[in-house]
Structure formats: C-alpha cells, structure tokens
Design a protein around this motif. Sequence first.
Motif, PDB file in Angstrom:
ATOM      1  N   GLY A 182       0.954  -1.270  -0.047  1.00 53.59           N
ATOM      2  CA  GLY A 182      -0.029  -0.079  -0.069  1.00 53.59           C
ATOM      3  C   GLY A 182       0.824   1.223  -0.047  1.00 53.59           C
ATOM      4  N   TRP A 183      -0.016   2.147   0.112  1.00 53.17           N
ATOM      5  CA  TRP A 183       0.737   3.683  -0.214  1.00 53.17           C
ATOM      6  C   TRP A 183       0.186   4.466   1.121  1.00 53.17           C
ATOM      7  CZ3 TRP A 183       4.836   4.873  -3.058  1.00 53.17           C
ATOM      8  CH2 TRP A 183       4.822   4.229  -4.277  1.00 53.17           C
ATOM      9  N   THR A 218      -8.935  -3.972  -2.772  1.00 49.21           N
ATOM     10  CA  THR A 218      -8.171  -2.659  -2.567  1.00 49.21           C
ATOM     11  C   THR A 218      -9.150  -1.877  -1.382  1.00 49.21           C
ATOM     12  OG1 THR A 218      -9.796  -1.937  -4.262  1.00 49.21           O
ATOM     13  CG2 THR A 218      -7.526  -2.330  -4.986  1.00 49.21           C
ATOM     14  N   ASN A 219      -8.603  -0.899  -1.073  1.00 51.59           N
ATOM     15  CA  ASN A 219      -9.122   0.068  -0.001  1.00 51.59           C
ATOM     16  C   ASN A 219      -8.788   1.439   0.054  1.00 51.59           C
ATOM     17  OD1 ASN A 219     -10.496   0.894   2.800  1.00 51.59           O
ATOM     18  ND2 ASN A 219      -8.434   0.581   3.603  1.00 51.59           N
ATOM     19  N   SER A 228      -2.785  -0.448  -8.062  1.00 51.47           N
ATOM     20  CA  SER A 228      -2.987  -1.515  -8.761  1.00 51.47           C
ATOM     21  C   SER A 228      -1.646  -2.332  -8.348  1.00 51.47           C
ATOM     22  CB  SER A 228      -2.919  -1.625 -10.231  1.00 51.47           C
ATOM     23  OG  SER A 228      -1.855  -0.545 -10.871  1.00 51.47           O
ATOM     24  N   ARG A 229      -1.658  -3.733  -8.664  1.00 49.76           N
ATOM     25  CA  ARG A 229      -0.434  -4.471  -8.533  1.00 49.76           C
ATOM     26  C   ARG A 229       0.110  -4.966 -10.012  1.00 49.76           C
ATOM     27  NH1 ARG A 229      -1.422 -10.580  -6.663  1.00 49.76           N
ATOM     28  NH2 ARG A 229       0.239 -10.686  -8.276  1.00 49.76           N
ATOM     29  N   ASP A 230       1.306  -5.581  -9.719  1.00 46.84           N
ATOM     30  CA  ASP A 230       1.797  -6.609 -10.799  1.00 46.84           C
ATOM     31  C   ASP A 230       0.961  -7.712 -10.814  1.00 46.84           C
ATOM     32  OD1 ASP A 230       4.385  -8.432  -9.223  1.00 46.84           O
ATOM     33  OD2 ASP A 230       2.659  -7.357  -8.371  1.00 46.84           O
ATOM     34  N   ASN A 231       0.532  -8.064 -11.956  1.00 44.66           N
ATOM     35  CA  ASN A 231      -0.850  -9.135 -11.955  1.00 44.66           C
ATOM     36  C   ASN A 231      -0.658 -10.116 -13.079  1.00 44.66           C
ATOM     37  OD1 ASN A 231      -3.076 -10.296 -10.737  1.00 44.66           O
ATOM     38  ND2 ASN A 231      -4.290  -9.200 -12.112  1.00 44.66           N
ATOM     39  N   ALA A 232       0.496 -10.582 -13.135  1.00 44.64           N
ATOM     40  CA  ALA A 232       0.584 -11.721 -14.138  1.00 44.64           C
ATOM     41  C   ALA A 232      -0.169 -12.979 -13.267  1.00 44.64           C
ATOM     42  CB  ALA A 232       1.987 -12.315 -14.354  1.00 44.64           C
TER      43      ALA A 232
END
Length: 124
Positions: free
Chosen positions: A35-36, A57-58, A70-74
Amino acid sequence: QVQLEESGGGLVQAGASLRLSCSVSGDIFMVNRMGWYRQAPGKQRELVATITNVGTTNYADSGEGRFTISRDNAMNTAMRAVYLQMNSLKPEDTAVYYCNSLGYDRSYRVFDNWGQGTQVTVSS
C-alpha cells in the motif's frame, strides 16, 4: 531482509497526474498486502490506498475517485510491485508518499516494511 524501492514522485501543477511505483524484494515467502501512505509536513502519516495479494483494494476518502492502486498481476504470480495512479492532483496532496509491504519471509516471520519515501509536490 526485505527491501522496498519507490519511484515516480515529483513536482506537478494542480490537475496533473503522477504514477508512483514500488517494488519489493529480498527474503520473501509471501506478500499479503502492499500500500501507499503519505505524510505532509506537520501531520501524521495517513493511509492513501492498499491492495491485497488477491486484489482487494482500500482507499482513503481523500483519494477516492482520483487515485487508483494496482499491482503487478501476471496470473498465478506472487505480488512484488504496486502502483498508484494519481489523477486530478490537488495542492493538499503534497506529501512524502511511502510504500508499505506486509507479508512473511522465508522463515515464516512477519515483515511490515516501509520504503524510503518519495516526494510529491503539487503547486496551485
């Protein structure tokens, strides 16, 4: 050891966009959440957005509708990076933005690590 590396901050005018990136590496068994968070001068660190390894997500109210995490999502790969797309930036978004990662290392110990922070400055 688990390390986080952030990039993407900068100085922009109000209304502009920025994209922050954060990658996590090291002795990792599993990353559960990334998260950030941000900290403005004289204020406490606050949540911006988080995302879990299954994509939940939140968001803080301050970024709802303007920020997207967003995330890396392979498919079927472990989470190792997270991104924060920030649109319609406002001067009040000015802060140091910190990446956080929560998970387990290869000894099955919990880690809860922070990046060094990246400055985002929005001029009016």
